[in-house]
Design a protein around this motif. Structure first.
Motif, PDB file in Angstrom:
ATOM      1  N   THR A 295     -65.427  44.644 -26.557  1.00 12.08           N
ATOM      2  CA  THR A 295     -65.387  45.561 -25.418  1.00 12.08           C
ATOM      3  C   THR A 295     -63.955  46.003 -25.119  1.00 12.08           C
ATOM      4  O   THR A 295     -63.699  47.184 -24.889  1.00 12.08           O
ATOM      5  CB  THR A 295     -66.019  44.899 -24.181  1.00 12.08           C
ATOM      6  OG1 THR A 295     -67.359  44.516 -24.506  1.00 12.08           O
ATOM      7  CG2 THR A 295     -66.048  45.841 -22.996  1.00 12.08           C
TER       8      THR A 295
ATOM      9  N   GLY B 192     -62.587  48.745 -27.113  1.00  3.59           N
ATOM     10  CA  GLY B 192     -63.231  50.042 -26.939  1.00  3.59           C
ATOM     11  C   GLY B 192     -64.386  50.263 -27.899  1.00  3.59           C
ATOM     12  O   GLY B 192     -64.838  51.399 -28.071  1.00  3.59           O
ATOM     13  N   LEU B 193     -64.875  49.191 -28.513  1.00  6.41           N
ATOM     14  CA  LEU B 193     -66.004  49.319 -29.427  1.00  6.41           C
ATOM     15  C   LEU B 193     -67.289  49.483 -28.625  1.00  6.41           C
ATOM     16  O   LEU B 193     -67.377  49.038 -27.489  1.00  6.41           O
ATOM     17  CB  LEU B 193     -66.074  48.088 -30.334  1.00  6.41           C
ATOM     18  CG  LEU B 193     -64.818  47.810 -31.152  1.00  6.41           C
ATOM     19  CD1 LEU B 193     -64.964  46.511 -31.935  1.00  6.41           C
ATOM     20  CD2 LEU B 193     -64.499  48.971 -32.075  1.00  6.41           C
ATOM     21  N   THR B 194     -68.276  50.107 -29.233  1.00  5.58           N
ATOM     22  CA  THR B 194     -69.537  50.385 -28.539  1.00  5.58           C
ATOM     23  C   THR B 194     -70.696  49.698 -29.254  1.00  5.58           C
ATOM     24  O   THR B 194     -70.543  49.174 -30.357  1.00  5.58           O
ATOM     25  CB  THR B 194     -69.804  51.898 -28.489  1.00  5.58           C
ATOM     26  OG1 THR B 194     -69.898  52.405 -29.825  1.00  5.58           O
ATOM     27  CG2 THR B 194     -68.699  52.623 -27.727  1.00  5.58           C
ATOM     28  N   ASP B 195     -71.853  49.745 -28.637  1.00  2.72           N
ATOM     29  CA  ASP B 195     -73.088  49.200 -29.216  1.00  2.72           C
ATOM     30  C   ASP B 195     -72.912  47.752 -29.673  1.00  2.72           C
ATOM     31  O   ASP B 195     -73.321  47.375 -30.784  1.00  2.72           O
ATOM     32  CB  ASP B 195     -73.581  50.052 -30.395  1.00  2.72           C
ATOM     33  CG  ASP B 195     -73.800  51.508 -30.021  1.00  2.72           C
ATOM     34  OD1 ASP B 195     -74.233  51.751 -28.875  1.00  2.72           O
ATOM     35  OD2 ASP B 195     -73.545  52.388 -30.856  1.00  2.72           O
TER      36      ASP B 195
ATOM     37  N   ASP C  27     -68.328  56.791 -37.535  1.00  2.00           N
ATOM     38  CA  ASP C  27     -68.969  55.696 -36.805  1.00  2.00           C
ATOM     39  C   ASP C  27     -68.974  54.498 -37.741  1.00  2.00           C
ATOM     40  O   ASP C  27     -69.808  54.396 -38.641  1.00  2.00           O
ATOM     41  CB  ASP C  27     -70.389  56.078 -36.402  1.00  2.00           C
ATOM     42  CG  ASP C  27     -71.099  54.981 -35.628  1.00  2.00           C
ATOM     43  OD1 ASP C  27     -70.506  53.906 -35.397  1.00  2.00           O
ATOM     44  OD2 ASP C  27     -72.268  55.197 -35.251  1.00  2.00           O
TER      45      ASP C  27
ATOM     46  N   ALA D  81     -70.363  45.591 -33.706  1.00  2.00           N
ATOM     47  CA  ALA D  81     -70.117  46.696 -32.787  1.00  2.00           C
ATOM     48  C   ALA D  81     -69.804  47.935 -33.617  1.00  2.00           C
ATOM     49  O   ALA D  81     -69.772  47.869 -34.853  1.00  2.00           O
ATOM     50  CB  ALA D  81     -68.959  46.355 -31.848  1.00  2.00           C
ATOM     51  N   HIS D  82     -69.567  49.039 -32.938  1.00  2.00           N
ATOM     52  CA  HIS D  82     -69.250  50.281 -33.640  1.00  2.00           C
ATOM     53  C   HIS D  82     -67.960  50.871 -33.100  1.00  2.00           C
ATOM     54  O   HIS D  82     -67.707  50.853 -31.893  1.00  2.00           O
ATOM     55  CB  HIS D  82     -70.391  51.289 -33.493  1.00  2.00           C
ATOM     56  CG  HIS D  82     -71.590  50.902 -34.285  1.00  2.00           C
ATOM     57  ND1 HIS D  82     -71.826  51.386 -35.546  1.00  2.00           N
ATOM     58  CD2 HIS D  82     -72.600  50.043 -34.017  1.00  2.00           C
ATOM     59  CE1 HIS D  82     -72.943  50.853 -36.013  1.00  2.00           C
ATOM     60  NE2 HIS D  82     -73.429  50.039 -35.096  1.00  2.00           N
ATOM     61  N   ASP D  83     -67.166  51.390 -34.028  1.00  2.00           N
ATOM     62  CA  ASP D  83     -65.938  52.100 -33.699  1.00  2.00           C
ATOM     63  C   ASP D  83     -66.207  53.570 -33.959  1.00  2.00           C
ATOM     64  O   ASP D  83     -66.315  53.993 -35.115  1.00  2.00           O
ATOM     65  CB  ASP D  83     -64.784  51.591 -34.557  1.00  2.00           C
ATOM     66  CG  ASP D  83     -63.471  52.269 -34.233  1.00  2.00           C
ATOM     67  OD1 ASP D  83     -63.316  52.766 -33.095  1.00  2.00           O
ATOM     68  OD2 ASP D  83     -62.582  52.293 -35.103  1.00  2.00           O
ATOM     69  N   LYS D  84     -66.349  54.328 -32.890  1.00  2.00           N
ATOM     70  CA  LYS D  84     -66.662  55.749 -33.019  1.00  2.00           C
ATOM     71  C   LYS D  84     -65.393  56.553 -32.756  1.00  2.00           C
ATOM     72  O   LYS D  84     -64.775  56.446 -31.703  1.00  2.00           O
ATOM     73  CB  LYS D  84     -67.770  56.139 -32.048  1.00  2.00           C
ATOM     74  CG  LYS D  84     -69.067  55.419 -32.357  1.00  2.00           C
ATOM     75  CD  LYS D  84     -70.163  55.750 -31.382  1.00  2.00           C
ATOM     76  CE  LYS D  84     -71.409  54.954 -31.750  1.00  2.00           C
ATOM     77  NZ  LYS D  84     -72.502  55.161 -30.831  1.00  2.00           N
TER      78      LYS D  84
END
Length: 88
Positions: free
Chosen positions: A14, A17-20, A46, A38-41
């Motif tokens: 978190t 800044g990673l998502t999902d 992605d 997690a995902h780095d968009k």
């Protein structure tokens, strides 16, 4: 102890800044370690990211490890995660 690593991995993902963020599992060769995915968009990209939180009780050190997978090869990423070990 494992809940601490589980929470640490989520908090690290978190804070980066990673998502999902999704719970993963323990590491097979490190007693006090846990990973999340997690995902780095960024723009059109992605990328999957494995985030590991581990504690080496013997050395009294904590580790946070991130592994970015740029080619969508999830199985290779999992193999890398599973290969981590502490050395003496």
């Amino acid at each position: 102890m494992l809940n601490s690593q589980k929470n640490g991995a989520v908090e690290t993902a978190t804070s980066l800044g990673l998502t999902d963020v999704k719970y993963g599992s323990y590491l097979p060769h490190i007693k006090n370690a846990y990973y999340v995915t997690a995902h780095d968009k960024y723009g059109d990209e992605d990328n999957l990211v494995y985030v590991i939180a581990a504690v080496n009780e013997k050395k009294q050190l904590a580790y946070e490890i991130t592994i970015y997978i740029y080619d969508d090869n999830i199985s290779v990423g999992k193999d890398i995660v599973d290969s981590f070990r502490f050395i003496d």
